[in-house]
Design an enzyme around this catalytic site. Structure first.
Site, mmCIF file in Angstrom:
data_model
loop_
_atom_site.group_PDB
_atom_site.id
_atom_site.type_symbol
_atom_site.label_atom_id
_atom_site.label_comp_id
_atom_site.label_asym_id
_atom_site.label_seq_id
_atom_site.Cartn_x
_atom_site.Cartn_y
_atom_site.Cartn_z
ATOM 1 N N LYS A 120 -2.435 -4.370 4.552
ATOM 2 C CA LYS A 120 -2.055 -3.684 3.314
ATOM 3 C C LYS A 120 -2.757 -4.301 2.104
ATOM 4 O O LYS A 120 -3.326 -3.582 1.272
ATOM 5 C CB LYS A 120 -0.539 -3.736 3.113
ATOM 6 N N ASP A 138 2.696 1.009 1.690
ATOM 7 C CA ASP A 138 3.856 0.168 1.395
ATOM 8 C C ASP A 138 5.115 0.982 1.649
ATOM 9 O O ASP A 138 5.057 2.085 2.213
ATOM 10 C CB ASP A 138 3.794 -0.351 -0.049
#
Length: 219
Positions: A120, A138
């Site tokens: 991420k 997310d």
């Protein structure tokens, strides 16, 4: 959502916010990397409060390395998991200096080799700093992708791959920001704000609610 609905979904978001930006505050690629690393399980607001004190003092790998782990902790102790993050950021700075001449690498493999930098975080840096068409999934993007029907998936990787396949190429670079902001301020976890959502007509959830309300109206 079908392809036409997806295209309209992003066209509406683009008209409302033509140049979306991350809410993390940074003035260099390294500051972005540091801020994103610190943002895991923390809010952008909380990270910004800490980095407003940290970056004027130490905003390069060499300067943060010179602070030492305890010195770095003193600046970020208001952020969750600050001890672990301080160790990771400090070690990341050492690697950047020893292996990358103090620069942030722009390859996924090199980014993910840095302590505290997962997929991420790497996606955020690749997208925001280098303009790569990546999507950092997310909690907000995961929720929005599932509730809208944009890219349903049981895990983060499934959603990411679905988004990369379904988002029209012309919207892909900015999609990360639009989806996060939409999840943060409109399609919220506690209760999606469908009554003020500009893309409700494109969204599976919004259309289902509208159909339900239509069935309950008196004839």
């Amino acid at each position: 959502m079908n392809p036409q609905q997806i295209r309209e979904f992003f066209a509406i978001l683009e008209r409302a916010n033509p140049a979306p930006q991350t809410e993390l505050e940074y003035a260099s690629v390294f500051e972005l990397l540091a801020a994103v690393l610190l943002s895991a399980q923390a809010t952008d607001v909380g990270v910004n409060k800490a980095t407003r004190k940290l970056f004027p003092v130490a905003n390069t790998p060499a300067k943060i390395l010179a602070l030492g782990v305890e010195g770095l902790e003193a600046y970020i102790r208001t952020i969750g998991l600050y001890r672990t993050k301080a160790r990771n950021l400090h070690e990341t700075c050492r690697i950047l200096l020893e292996q990358h001449e103090g620069n942030v690498p722009r390859s996924r493999e090199a980014l993910e080799a840095l302590p505290g930098v997962g997929r991420k975080t790497a996606n955020v840096v690749l997208n925001v700093a280098f303009g790569e068409p990546t999507v950092a999934v997310d909690t907000h993007i995961f929720r929005v992708s599932n509730i809208t029907g944009l890219a349903p998936g049981k895990n983060v990787m499934a959603v990411e791959q679905g988004l990369l396949k379904r988002i029209p190429p012309e919207y892909l670079v900015d999609a990360h920001h639009w989806l996060i902001l939409h999840g943060r301020y409109v399609c919220q976890a506690r209760r999606p704000q469908c009554e003020r959502c500009a893309v409700a007509n494109c969204c599976d959830h919004g259309r289902a609610l509208a159909a339900k309300e239509a069935r309950t109206l008196p004839a």
